[in-house]
Design a protein around this motif. Structure first.
Motif, short mmCIF file in Angstrom:
data_model
loop_
_atom_site.label_atom_id
_atom_site.label_comp_id
_atom_site.label_asym_id
_atom_site.label_seq_id
_atom_site.Cartn_x
_atom_site.Cartn_y
_atom_site.Cartn_z
N THR A 1 1.12 -1.41 -0.42
CA THR A 1 -0.01 -0.20 -0.12
C THR A 1 0.99 0.92 -0.19
O THR A 1 0.29 2.05 -0.88
CB THR A 1 -0.65 -0.01 1.46
N LYS B 1 2.64 2.05 -3.40
CA LYS B 1 1.65 2.67 -4.75
C LYS B 1 1.93 4.19 -4.22
O LYS B 1 1.49 4.75 -5.46
CB LYS B 1 0.31 1.85 -3.98
N ALA B 2 1.02 3.76 -2.71
CA ALA B 2 1.18 5.19 -2.49
C ALA B 2 2.48 6.15 -3.44
O ALA B 2 1.88 7.66 -3.49
CB ALA B 2 0.86 5.43 -1.18
N ALA C 1 2.32 6.35 -7.22
CA ALA C 1 1.66 7.51 -7.43
C ALA C 1 1.90 8.76 -7.55
O ALA C 1 2.46 9.48 -8.32
CB ALA C 1 0.38 7.09 -6.61
N LEU D 1 2.17 6.27 6.02
CA LEU D 1 1.78 7.24 5.10
C LEU D 1 1.82 8.54 5.19
O LEU D 1 2.37 9.16 4.75
CB LEU D 1 -0.20 7.47 5.46
N ALA E 1 -0.90 10.78 -4.04
CA ALA E 1 -0.36 9.34 -2.87
C ALA E 1 -1.32 9.41 -1.85
O ALA E 1 -1.80 8.50 -1.83
CB ALA E 1 1.33 10.30 -2.30
N ALA E 2 -1.71 10.69 -1.65
CA ALA E 2 -3.05 10.03 -0.74
C ALA E 2 -3.68 9.88 -0.95
O ALA E 2 -4.26 8.73 -0.61
CB ALA E 2 -3.60 11.82 -0.08
N LYS E 3 -4.86 10.39 -1.68
CA LYS E 3 -5.35 9.62 -2.69
C LYS E 3 -5.09 8.35 -2.72
O LYS E 3 -6.59 7.77 -3.20
CB LYS E 3 -6.17 10.31 -4.16
N SER E 4 -4.24 7.67 -3.08
CA SER E 4 -4.23 6.25 -3.94
C SER E 4 -3.58 5.40 -2.04
O SER E 4 -4.58 4.60 -2.44
CB SER E 4 -2.22 6.00 -4.25
N TYR E 5 -3.87 5.89 -1.47
CA TYR E 5 -3.68 5.59 -0.40
C TYR E 5 -4.61 4.81 0.34
O TYR E 5 -6.12 3.71 0.86
CB TYR E 5 -3.15 6.13 0.83
#
Ligand code: PMP
Length: 388
Positions: free
Chosen positions: A276, A279-280, A283, A352, A382-386
């Motif tokens: 996770t 990915k963030a 992104a 995060l 990054a925040a959106k992906s998370y």
């Protein structure tokens, strides 16, 4: 002012307070009853972290290269054939190391940022007679991850054992020794294991131990010889005195503390968190218009990111600016592209907040270097992906 700069390189990483407390505690005798108990427990926990039911754990004072050396010295005999699944700098190192012990190494290379395909590996293994398939799980010089489970199956189908350099993978990337039939997995303390540099760690499965015992020639290395360390590991795990070389006492206390934290999180949860976070982070890097060294998304590791500089951004200026903005990052390592990319470690207890802070620092540095992008785009992606 607190003035804290995040350490976001691919090892050493930032360490947990209880781990650092263990490191700074008064040193005990290596034969003190509470140390014997701690070392014994750490060895048992190693098996759980490596997801090995019946492997033999080893903990040696030294760096990750010593773990590679100990495995090479103890398993290779002159003339043994080895396939090196070569993804960069550390695969080159492993090939060279194994050759020192007399191995005949066939390097299977891919273009920088790539990895040899399973078909290519099988084609070489089909020639027959290979003792080992050596693989770098995560090549820290390129951020490329290899397909360990499939490679293990291929190796065993062709009568070879698989040795995994997991220095940049163990305790962060999915790696299941028993289930995947991995013969040896090795690492160092300073990455996802979460302990300051100084311990060489590995687990050898039953077939590897058997191969070691069946050697026809003596191990041509004294310190790294499994024969010298095996009785010590067995003694400590049996809660008995053992001695070959003085254990790195405080590091072993710290190791046991960190392994305890890792197992409390749980291996599956830990693998998922690294995925996770990765990915963030990636992104965010994409949203800033930066490409990555791995040639395909599925080649990219989860414990680190290797990002290419955009046009006009120069390595040393960028790294100094990003450190000033709050995060220490690492420069390039692969000789062919050394000044074209930088590396970020996001392993261990990275959360995060660390990802967002690091991307924020990268944005500040990129702006300062003249790169054009929408401010906040990396952090937002990054925040959106998370959250997704
Ligand atoms: N293999 C890999 C994949 C690594 O990332 C490293 C260290 N960065 C090593 C081996 C060598 O480990 P050490 O520096 O602890 O000797």
């Amino acid at each position: 002012m607190k003035n804290r700069t995040l350490l976001m390189i691919p090892g050493p990483i930032e360490f947990e307070p209880v781990v650092l407390a263990a490191l700074g505690a008064p040193t005990t005798s290596h034969w003190a009853p509470n140390f014997i108990e701690t070392f014994g427990q750490a060895l048992e926990r190693m098996r759980d972290v490596f997801l090995s039911e019946d492997g033999q754990p080893f903990v040696l004072p030294g760096s990750g290269t010593l773990a590679m050396d100990s495995v090479g010295a103890s398993l290779v005999e002159p003339g043994d054939k080895v396939v090196m699944v070569n993804t960069g700098f550390f695969s080159d190192r492993y090939g060279a190391l194994l050759e020192r012990y007399g191995a005949k190494v066939t390097h299977l290379r891919a273009p920088v940022g790539g990895r040899p395909s399973l078909e290519e590996v099988e084609k070489v293994l089909r020639q027959g007679g290979f003792k080992l398939l050596a693989v770098t799980h995560v090549e820290t010089s390129t951020g490329v991850i290899t397909e360990i489970q499939s490679l293990a199956t291929l190796a065993h189908n062709h009568g070879a054992m698989i040795v995994v350099d997991g220095v940049c993978s163990v305790a962060g990337e999915e790696l299941r020794m028993t289930e995947w039939n991995i013969d040896v997995a090795l690492t160092a303390s300073q990455k996802a294991i979460g302990v300051p540099p100084g311990l060489a760690l590995f687990v050898a499965g039953p077939q590897a131990m058997q191969a070691f015992k069946a050697r026809k020639t003596p191990v041509p290395n004294y310190y790294a010889d499994w024969g010298n360390w095996l009785p010590v590991m067995q003694a400590y795990e049996g809660r008995q005195l053992g001695y070959f070389g003085t254990p790195a006492v405080n590091l072993v206390w710290a190791l046991n503390a960190s392994l305890g934290l890792i197992l409390a999180e749980g291996m599956d949860a830990r693998f998922a968190r690294h995925t996770t976070i990765s990915k963030a982070f990636k992104a965010g890097i994409n949203a800033l218009g930066l490409s990555q060294v791995p040639r395909k998304a599925e080649f990219a590791a989860h414990m680190m990111t290797a990002a290419r500089y955009p046009k006009g951004v120069e390595s040393s200026a960028f790294l100094a600016k990003v450190a000033k903005a709050g995060a220490y990052l690492a420069g390039g390592l692969h000789p062919a592209i050394k000044n074209e990319y930088f590396r970020i470690g996001h392993m261990g207890s990275t959360q995060l907040g660390d990802v967002l802070a690091t991307l924020g620092a990268i944005e500040v540095a990129l702006k300062d270097c003249g790169h054009q992008f929408q401010a906040g785009a990396g952090v937002e992606a990054a925040a959106k992906s998370y959250l997704a």
